[in-house]
Design a protein around this motif. Structure first.
Motif, PDB file in Angstrom:
ATOM      1  N   ALA A 112      45.549  36.096  49.941  1.00 36.97           N
ATOM      2  CA  ALA A 112      45.001  35.383  48.786  1.00 36.97           C
ATOM      3  C   ALA A 112      45.823  34.172  48.369  1.00 36.97           C
ATOM      4  O   ALA A 112      45.461  33.499  47.400  1.00 36.97           O
ATOM      5  CB  ALA A 112      44.870  36.343  47.595  1.00 36.97           C
TER       6      ALA A 112
ATOM      7  N   ARG B 145      40.671  33.858  43.630  1.00 33.69           N
ATOM      8  CA  ARG B 145      40.830  35.292  43.879  1.00 33.69           C
ATOM      9  C   ARG B 145      42.294  35.640  43.669  1.00 33.69           C
ATOM     10  O   ARG B 145      43.179  34.765  43.702  1.00 33.69           O
ATOM     11  CB  ARG B 145      40.402  35.637  45.302  1.00 33.69           C
TER      12      ARG B 145
ATOM     13  N   ASP C  61      31.789  35.201  46.916  1.00 34.27           N
ATOM     14  CA  ASP C  61      32.054  34.620  48.233  1.00 34.27           C
ATOM     15  C   ASP C  61      32.341  35.775  49.182  1.00 34.27           C
ATOM     16  O   ASP C  61      33.310  36.521  48.995  1.00 34.27           O
ATOM     17  CB  ASP C  61      33.263  33.684  48.154  1.00 34.27           C
TER      18      ASP C  61
ATOM     19  N   TYR D 170      35.947  36.118  50.827  1.00 33.29           N
ATOM     20  CA  TYR D 170      37.012  36.633  49.971  1.00 33.29           C
ATOM     21  C   TYR D 170      36.991  38.158  49.938  1.00 33.29           C
ATOM     22  O   TYR D 170      38.028  38.821  50.002  1.00 33.29           O
ATOM     23  CB  TYR D 170      36.862  36.087  48.556  1.00 33.29           C
TER      24      TYR D 170
ATOM     25  N   ASP E 113      38.165  39.601  53.345  1.00 35.39           N
ATOM     26  CA  ASP E 113      39.616  39.475  53.505  1.00 35.39           C
ATOM     27  C   ASP E 113      40.336  40.620  52.806  1.00 35.39           C
ATOM     28  O   ASP E 113      41.265  41.221  53.358  1.00 35.39           O
ATOM     29  CB  ASP E 113      40.105  38.149  52.920  1.00 35.39           C
TER      30      ASP E 113
ATOM     31  N   PHE F 217      38.167  38.897  41.908  1.00 33.94           N
ATOM     32  CA  PHE F 217      37.328  37.829  42.468  1.00 33.94           C
ATOM     33  C   PHE F 217      36.508  37.180  41.364  1.00 33.94           C
ATOM     34  O   PHE F 217      35.829  37.880  40.601  1.00 33.94           O
ATOM     35  CB  PHE F 217      36.380  38.395  43.536  1.00 33.94           C
TER      36      PHE F 217
END
Length: 378
Positions: free
Chosen positions: A155, A186, A332, A335, A338, A371
């Motif tokens: 991040a 994020r 998103d 994000y 991940d 987020f």
């Protein structure tokens, strides 16, 4: 096991041991520099007879033990070596050991059926940093630190100029110590529980570990324990045979606590891998313009969808047991994926207040991912 032997003019080193050491340190060598010597690595034997490999770009350094030298007491020798050429020699030579000999501005490497003579530089000009011992340190399990860095470093923002977002910050958060990273859209936070050796005051300056140092740690963290120390402007990690030294990232880290939601209306427990797979499926037809997946949380069903005139539409559903009112929001997908990848499976909780406040993914072992939802035009 003795990994190297030495005469006055040359040393013989176990090839696989040197190859492992090179893999650990090579990432610290400068890619480009006004001081070309630091694009190399330094192989040296100290007067105590211990061989080591060292690399630095002046911002971060890695030292790795290569082994004890038989009969090397009181005899010092050092060689400057190109890491790419050395790596190629170690990878293609079958010999168990290789002989290294330094003479003026050359280093010769010999095997049973091969010989390589490399141009070199004066090892006395090679800058060595991070040898100072610390009065206090933070000790924790290497696997715990590796997990914490993996769960936070995704991040960070390596290109930020306004804040020091190009690193992971360490600080106390109530009774816990936490690692936190954010890029402004994020945020990731992981609780760690270290043992403080000596005074904890140096750690209260909130050190920010820069992204390059995080990559170096990723290459070296394995089993055992890690001792982390800081001076306020630099930090050092001692990992048994490896030591990593680094300057800390400069600048101001934002008040990440302000981004942490204090309550939620809806809570959705689920498996991390199942949620990741559903988000990845829905994201297949995400358009470049929107970069968003719509989430619809009902009592027993999570629906993920995308729709774009020039790309198409996707619909993915998965069963859930939601607690609280129905929710609609957009995120998103990259994000979310991940964060879920960093968790390596397990159970997570999705926590939602509404579509205007941050959405949270949380675990029972100290991870929190935050987020910012994407606002749709109405």
């Amino acid at each position: 096991m003795t990994t190297a032997t030495m005469t006055k003019q040359q040393i013989s080193i176990h090839r696989e041991t040197l190859d492992e050491a090179l893999h650990s340190v090579a990432g610290a060598a400068a890619a480009k520099s006004i001081r070309p010597i630091i694009q190399n690595v330094l192989l040296r034997v100290d007067e105590a007879g211990n061989a080591s490999l060292y690399a630095t770009d002046l911002e971060a350094s890695v030292w790795r033990s290569v082994g004890a030298i038989e009969g090397g007491m009181g005899i010092g020798i050092a060689m400057v070596l190109n890491p790419q050429r050395l790596g190629a020699i170690l990878a293609t030579t079958p010999d168990e050991s290789l002989c290294f000999e330094a003479e003026d501005d050359r280093v010769t490497i010999r095997g049973k059926a091969c010989s390589f003579t490399l141009a070199s530089e004066d090892p006395a000009l090679f800058p060595v940093q991070g040898d100072d011992a610390a009065d206090s340190s933070m000790r924790l399990d290497a696997a715990e630190l590796r997990r914490a860095l993996r769960r936070t470093s995704y991040a960070l923002d390596v290109e930020s100029a306004r804040y020091a977002l190009n690193g992971v910050i360490l600080e106390r958060d109530g009774p816990d110590w936490v690692l936190v990273a954010t890029d402004g859209r994020r945020l990731s936070r992981q609780v760690i529980r270290p043992e403080i050796i000596g005074d904890e005051a140096p750690f209260l300056v909130r050190p920010i570990i820069p992204s390059k140092t995080l990559k170096l740690l990723e290459r070296t963290l394995d089993e055992g324990t890690v001792e982390f120390s800081t001076t306020g402007t630099t930090c050092r990690f001692d990992l048994g045979e490896t030591r990593i030294w680094s300057r800390l990232a400069e600048g101001r880290f934002p008040r990440w606590q302000d981004a942490m939601p204090r309550s939620h209306a809806t809570r959705v427990p689920m498996k991390a891998d199942e949620l990741r797979n559903a988000v990845q499926q829905a994201a297949i037809l995400v358009s470049r313009e929107s970069r968003a997946v719509d989430f619809a949380v009902d009592a027993d069903r999570l629906r993920l969808s995308t729709e774009s005139a020039d790309v198409g539409a996707s619909r993915v559903e998965m069963p859930i047991a939601s607690e609280g009112p129905d929710q609609r929001f957009a995120l998103d997908p990259g994000y979310v994926v991940d964060a879920l990848k960093s968790l390596e499976g397990g159970e997570v909780r999705l926590e939602i207040l509404d579509d205007q406040n941050p959405i949270v993914i949380r675990t029972d072992d100290g991870f929190t991912g935050v987020f910012m939802p994407i606002t749709r035009e109405k």
